[in-house]
Scaffold this active site. Structure first.
Site, short mmCIF file in Angstrom:
data_model
loop_
_atom_site.label_atom_id
_atom_site.label_comp_id
_atom_site.label_asym_id
_atom_site.label_seq_id
_atom_site.Cartn_x
_atom_site.Cartn_y
_atom_site.Cartn_z
CD GLU A 1 -1.76 -2.39 1.39
OE1 GLU A 1 -0.69 -2.63 2.00
OE2 GLU A 1 -2.54 -3.29 1.04
CG HIS B 1 -11.99 -7.29 4.59
ND1 HIS B 1 -11.54 -8.25 5.45
CD2 HIS B 1 -11.16 -7.29 3.53
CE1 HIS B 1 -10.46 -8.83 4.93
NE2 HIS B 1 -10.21 -8.26 3.77
#
Lengths: 351, 335
Positions: free
Chosen positions: A53, A121
């Site tokens: 990321e 999530h």
């Protein structure tokens, strides 16, 4: 009607064709998957990155610095947390250099609960992101806005954080995206990648138009006189439904979809609160140091003498995650009944 | 008394022209005097914090001379750290900007009084804003390099950092992203290794003998050099840059350098004993080879000292930013 994932895909296609978007990238963004929510299928400028990321955000900053126009994706907002200092840097680059450098880049990362995504999530990112100056932040609640806000984001000279709610990726709107065919099956045949071998597949894009939603402009999704409800993203739908149901009880709620978190449409909130004297802010981020708290502070500072009741916030519980069990998820983030009862009690509260 | 010997300099010195050696010496002294002036300004209360690179001139000056300077992907993109005033001066920058930044005046050309000393930025020369967090620049360099590879030509992205910062993940990101098979990028990664991370000795934190060795696992060409010798630095940089420019592939160059005044003003900014001073060592060599006399070299230092003293006086009289300036440039105001 397109769903939100298709709307995002079409906006990105419009961006790569007409707005100079040079790169659309992230984990699994390119083929064969085309995004975990299918939002990047069939795009010409899409490519897969390492599972890194920080590398993704750094790549976007470098590309933007060198005159390219990147759209980077972090697969889930839960994973954008480890790039916070790079986001801070992207946000301060223009200011720190006294206006010399700017970074025209878009970062998109799906947010929120509602897909039974468990602890990693289901996170929201609105409070965290609105704490980083120098970014524009948008959060659509329907496919047309998802399209229009992304078109605006891709035309920006500043970094834009684009936060589609995960749980809304499959919802369909009530309005067509300008250029999309009316028959959703026809659209699906044109732009949804087939199952199985996709190596030879190419999307057949409809002739899309550059429809844009200006960043910073909210939308009144339901007019009312008795109480103002301000929300965005997934919880906006809960608010709109609650207002519709409460109308049968004689409660007249006005519902505002904020759409942009920074800059945000204070004029719209202000006018509505002056009309109703009551306001409820609703989102699903954790409630402590919540963006809605900022909105309440500003409401109290500027509209105190307009108020007939204390402004309220319904938000996610301040717990470390969203549990997987249905009962745990439902207890963690606002549910239709929470919103309905909050609107009802606020509407009926007398000074 | 025997003179200190420079590693690798004996065989390489003759291959650089005397006028280049004189120019490098001039710039090295100019950069040193600038840093000394900045430290003095800090100690006299004309600034809040000092950080810089005295001790790295022998490496940073050749780097500045070899950069392809300009704006846009046809030219080199520079992702520097905060010890590179010498590189910036060698590129042709005027030293008064650094003084203005130290005094955080409204005239500070890099940040308008917003940022620390040594935190340069110049879009017209592709110099990305220098940041205080170490190593974030390593995450960005592959981005500019990708644009350059796409653009064509021989522009490269040069990213520099210190040895301590290579412990950060962004350094690993740079190794990964610049060497993806089929997508190798023209990034010159530089680590100036001064053996310290603030007050922590690198040999208590870093396992590998050479940091450059880490590139080997990625198939990235690499080398560890003596960065205190400007001749070695010039030649090795030229070779590494030629490779990155032509092959459009990454290279990791580790330069062993000194840190003469500690980490920053936080550690006192006083001269540290026992570190090799690259300027003294170079001057002995220049004098021995008859390229410059002691008095010529003294004259260079005296001239820059006087110039920068005058600049400091001038800067002291310049306006500070106005409080309302905080609201400027949060968002880009140009087209």
């Amino acid at each position: 009607m397109a769903n939100m994932a298709q709307a995002i895909r079409m906006a990105l296609h419009y961006g790569e064709k007409h707005l100079g978007v040079t790169d659309i990238f992230g984990e699994d963004v390119g083929m064969p998957l085309g995004g975990v929510f299918t939002q990047t299928q069939g795009l010409e400028k899409s490519w897969n990155t390492p599972l890194d990321e920080r590398g993704i955000i750094g790549m976007a900053m470098g590309l933007a610095m060198a005159g390219e126009r990147p759209v980077a994706e972090i697969q889930f907002a839960d994973y954008v947390y480890n790039t916070i200092d790079l986001l801070k840097l992207a946000g301060n680059t223009c200011w720190a250099t006294n206006g010399d450098w700017n970074l025209p880049m878009v970062v998109m990362t799906p947010v929120g609960a509602g897909i039974r995504g468990s602890i990693y999530h289901s996170h929201s990112f609105d409070a965290m992101m609105t704490h980083i100056p120098g970014w524009k932040i948008v959060l659509p609640s329907n496919p047309l806005d998802a399209y229009g806000l992304l078109v605006s984001a891709m035309q920006e000279q500043n970094p834009v954080m684009y936060l589609p709610p995960k749980a809304l990726m499959r919802i369909r709107g009530e309005e067509l995206i300008p250029g999309e065919p009316e028959d959703q099956r026809e659209l699906s045949k044109m732009i949804d990648a087939p199952l199985g071998d996709r190596s030879k597949w190419k999307a057949k894009w409809p002739a899309l138009e550059g429809y844009s939603v200006p960043i910073g402009k909210g939308k009144i999704v339901r007019e009312g006189k008795q109480v103002t409800v301000v929300s965005y993203g997934r919880t906006l739908l809960l608010c709109a439904d609650a207002a519709k149901e409460l109308a049968a009880e004689g409660i007249d709620a006005e519902v505002i979809d904020l759409r942009s978190l920074w800059p945000y449409d204070w004029e719209m909130i202000q006018a509505s609160v002056k009309k109703t004297g009551r306001v409820l802010f609703v989102n699903e981020d954790t409630e402590v140091t919540n963006f809605g708290e900022h909105l309440i502070r500003r409401t109290v500072d500027e509209l105190f003498y307009e108020l007939l009741a204390p402004p309220r916030l319904i938000a996610g519980k301040f717990v470390p995650g969203i549990g997987l069990s249905d009962a745990l998820e439902r207890a963690s983030v606002p549910q239709p009944e929470d919103v309905k009862s909050a609107i009802r009690s606020l509407a009926l509260e007398q000074p | 008394m025997s003179r200190p010997r420079l590693v690798g300099a004996e065989k390489s010195a003759p291959s650089l022209a005397p006028d280049l050696l004189v120019r490098m010496h001039d710039l090295m002294v100019k950069a040193r005097v600038l840093e000394e002036r900045l430290i003095q300004m800090y100690k006299q209360g004309d600034g809040y914090f000092w950080i810089g690179g005295p001790g790295e001139e022998a490496f940073n000056v050749p780097l500045g001379l070899l950069i392809k300077k300009g704006q846009g992907p046809a030219f080199d993109y520079l992702h520097f750290h905060y010890r590179q005033s010498a590189t910036f001066l060698a590129m042709g920058e005027e030293p008064i900007g650094a003084l203005r930044q130290m005094k955080n005046t409204a005239t500070d050309p890099y940040s308008g009084g917003r940022n620390f000393a040594g935190h340069f930025s110049k879009r017209a020369w592709n110099l990305a804003p220098v940041t205080s967090p170490i190593e974030v620049q390593y995450a960005m360099a592959p981005g500019t390099a990708m644009a350059q590879k796409r653009h064509g030509g021989d522009g490269i992205s040069i990213v520099t950092g210190g040895d301590a910062g290579t412990a950060e993940g962004d350094f690993a990101s740079c190794l990964v992203w610049s060497s993806r098979p089929g997508n190798e990028l023209p990034v010159l990664m530089i680590v100036t290794h001064n053996k310290w991370g603030i007050s922590t000795a690198s040999d208590t934190q870093q396992g590998p003998k050479n940091i450059a060795d880490r590139a080997t696992a990625f198939g990235i060409r690499n080398k560890t050099i003596e960065g205190n010798d400007p001749v070695v630095a010039y030649q090795e940089l030229q070779e590494a840059m030629d490779y990155v420019r032509k092959e459009r592939k990454p290279f990791l160059l580790e330069a062993r350098v000194s840190r003469l005044f500690g980490h920053s003003s936080a550690s006192g900014a006083n001269m540290v004993e026992g570190e090799l001073d690259c300027i003294s060592a170079f001057e002995e060599k220049l004098e021995a080879s008859g390229i410059l006399t002691r008095s010529q070299m003294d004259e260079v230092r005296e001239r820059y000292t006087a110039e920068m003293s005058a600049m400091a006086k001038q800067v002291r009289e310049e306006p500070q930013p106005k409080p309302e300036d905080i609201w400027n440039h949060i968002f880009f105001e140009g087209k």
